[in-house]
Design an enzyme around this catalytic site. Structure first.
Site, short mmCIF file in Angstrom:
data_model
loop_
_atom_site.label_atom_id
_atom_site.label_comp_id
_atom_site.label_asym_id
_atom_site.label_seq_id
_atom_site.Cartn_x
_atom_site.Cartn_y
_atom_site.Cartn_z
N HIS A 1 0.87 -1.19 0.00
CA HIS A 1 0.00 0.00 0.00
C HIS A 1 0.90 1.23 0.00
O HIS A 1 1.27 1.75 1.05
CB HIS A 1 -0.92 -0.04 1.23
CG HIS A 1 -1.96 1.04 1.25
ND1 HIS A 1 -3.14 0.91 1.96
CD2 HIS A 1 -2.01 2.28 0.68
CE1 HIS A 1 -3.86 2.02 1.81
NE2 HIS A 1 -3.19 2.86 1.04
N HIS B 1 1.16 4.78 -2.48
CA HIS B 1 0.76 5.59 -3.64
C HIS B 1 2.05 6.23 -4.14
O HIS B 1 2.68 7.01 -3.41
CB HIS B 1 -0.24 6.67 -3.24
CG HIS B 1 -1.48 6.10 -2.63
ND1 HIS B 1 -2.64 5.91 -3.34
CD2 HIS B 1 -1.74 5.64 -1.37
CE1 HIS B 1 -3.56 5.38 -2.56
NE2 HIS B 1 -3.04 5.20 -1.35
N HIS C 1 -9.58 0.84 -1.41
CA HIS C 1 -9.56 1.49 -0.10
C HIS C 1 -10.99 1.39 0.46
O HIS C 1 -11.96 1.73 -0.23
CB HIS C 1 -9.20 2.96 -0.22
CG HIS C 1 -7.75 3.23 -0.45
ND1 HIS C 1 -7.04 2.67 -1.47
CD2 HIS C 1 -6.87 4.03 0.23
CE1 HIS C 1 -5.78 3.10 -1.42
NE2 HIS C 1 -5.65 3.93 -0.39
N GLU D 1 -11.31 3.26 5.81
CA GLU D 1 -10.24 4.16 6.31
C GLU D 1 -10.94 5.20 7.19
O GLU D 1 -10.75 5.23 8.39
CB GLU D 1 -9.50 4.82 5.13
CG GLU D 1 -8.43 5.81 5.56
CD GLU D 1 -7.75 6.53 4.38
OE1 GLU D 1 -8.27 6.47 3.25
OE2 GLU D 1 -6.70 7.17 4.61
N ASP E 1 1.78 4.01 2.81
CA ASP E 1 0.70 4.81 2.19
C ASP E 1 1.26 5.97 1.35
O ASP E 1 1.33 5.85 0.13
CB ASP E 1 -0.29 5.31 3.24
CG ASP E 1 -1.67 5.61 2.67
OD1 ASP E 1 -1.91 5.34 1.48
OD2 ASP E 1 -2.54 6.10 3.43
N ASP E 2 1.61 7.07 2.00
CA ASP E 2 2.16 8.24 1.31
C ASP E 2 3.35 8.74 2.13
O ASP E 2 3.25 9.74 2.86
CB ASP E 2 1.09 9.34 1.21
CG ASP E 2 -0.12 8.88 0.42
OD1 ASP E 2 -0.07 8.86 -0.81
OD2 ASP E 2 -1.12 8.49 1.07
#
Ligand code: HPA
Ligand code: ZN
Length: 350
Positions: free
Chosen positions: A29, A31, A209, A212, A290-291
């Site tokens: 996961h 991005h 997703h 969340e 994630d980011d």
């Protein structure tokens, strides 16, 4: 794949961070646009003559104070506006893979958001070729494997998603799957049921997703209507006992991102995170960044901060790394090779 049978020797607490770093793991996961560091945003802005609404790297970093998912997405989409040429997508992906390899990530499944770029007039060809070429080079030069998951933006229409899928089909062999991201609340999985059915018929792996910020009902519909194989985040599932039984029973993995959840105020502190609850209920939870450029940590940082905050153990470390390979979309023989290396790491670590 069978459940972990491996007997884990407990490592003294002060050696655990070292083990977390050196254990081989997969990241499922991430991005890729969320790996754009402020320094690279500024370098690309200069290279491409793009004006940014921030005067300096420091000013941009100071803006990374988020109150929820949408407050992050606004700045994340603005950051991605500096990506214009194929080389920009290459450089961004290369930087992430170099950083991931340092944390002993041996396999990564990268999300990318083509609509963020095609809406600005950047071609699908530019986006996919740049990211893909960096993955091919990293396999040769760094020994890390990486594959691509095209994400549809859920705040846009299903019609727009269908059009994006059409544009991506010439690059079918460069993609392993499709996903669903962006603002969750008010954009439930069922909005994309038909486009996911088409992707399924085309043989794509499916993820989304869900749970969340959105309710457990969104996780149910991601499973039952979209027929996803993994749920991204999914942390709200712990509010629904029947859903927890379903996820554990079907071994549907959750790609959990603790630092993201902290920065987007899904949990008030990292100590309040429910990762331990998910693992102890027998769910196939994994840890991911994630980011990472926005949430303060790549894989190693995410693991060490989370383990320290919620007091996880050597056994949890093994289970999380094992889960990351089990839940990945790599073939069975590659999975086994990674698990053998994982077992070796735990056997020889003193
Ligand atoms: N959630 C939804 N969309 C996203 C995220 C996320 O955490 N990161 C990048 N796009
Ligand atoms: Zn995400």
């Amino acid at each position: 794949m069978s459940l972990p049978k491996f007997v884990v020797k407990t490592v003294v607490a002060d050696r655990l961070p070292e083990l977390l770093k050196c254990m081989p793991k997969a990241e499922l996961h991430i991005h890729i646009e969320g790996s754009l560091e402020p320094e690279l945003i500024f370098a690309l802005a200069k290279r491409n003559g793009v004006a940014l609404p921030f005067a300096s790297v420091e000013e941009l970093r100071r803006a990374y104070a988020f109150s929820n998912l949408q407050s992050f997405l606004d700045i994340y989409y603005a950051g991605a506006s500096v990506l214009i040429k194929e080389q920009d997508f290459y450089d961004m992906t290369r930087a992430y893979l170099l950083r991931a390899a340092q944390d002993n990530v041996v396999h990564a499944e990268l999300f990318f958001d083509p609509q963020t770029h095609t809406a600005r007039g950047i071609s699908m060809d530019t986006v996919i070729n740049g990211i893909y070429r960096a993955c091919v080079d990293a396999k040769v030069e760094l020994g890390i494997s990486a594959s691509l998951i095209l994400c549809f933006l859920r705040h846009l229409s299903e019609e727009d998603a269908f059009e994006t899928l059409e544009q991506a089909l010439p690059y079918r062999d460069k993609l392993i799957g499709v996903g669903l991201d962006s603002g969750e609340l008010g954009n439930p999985p069922e909005k994309f049921a038909r486009v996911f059915a088409r992707c399924r018929a085309l043989g794509f792996h499916l993820v989304a997703h869900a749970g969340e910020e959105g309710p457990p009902a969104y996780v149910w519909t991601a499973l039952d209507l979209l027929k996803v194989e993994r749920v991204d985040h999914g942390v709200q599932s712990s509010k629904d006992a029947a859903l927890m039984r379903r996820l554990a029973g079907d071994r549907i993995a959750l790609t959990v991102c603790p630092l993201s959840n902290l920065k987007l105020c899904v949990f008030p502190t990292l100590a309040d995170h429910n990762l331990r609850t998910l693992l102890e209920a027998g769910l196939v939870a994994t840890v991911n960044s994630d980011d990472p450029a926005y949430f303060g940590g790549y894989m190693n940082e995410t693991f060490t901060q989370t383990f320290a905050a919620i007091g996880l153990t050597t056994q949890h470390a093994y289970t999380l790394a094992h889960n990351s390979f089990e839940a990945s979309f790599i073939d069975a023989s590659a999975k086994q090779r990674h698990v053998d290396r994982l077992n070796e790491t735990f056997e020889t670590f003193h």
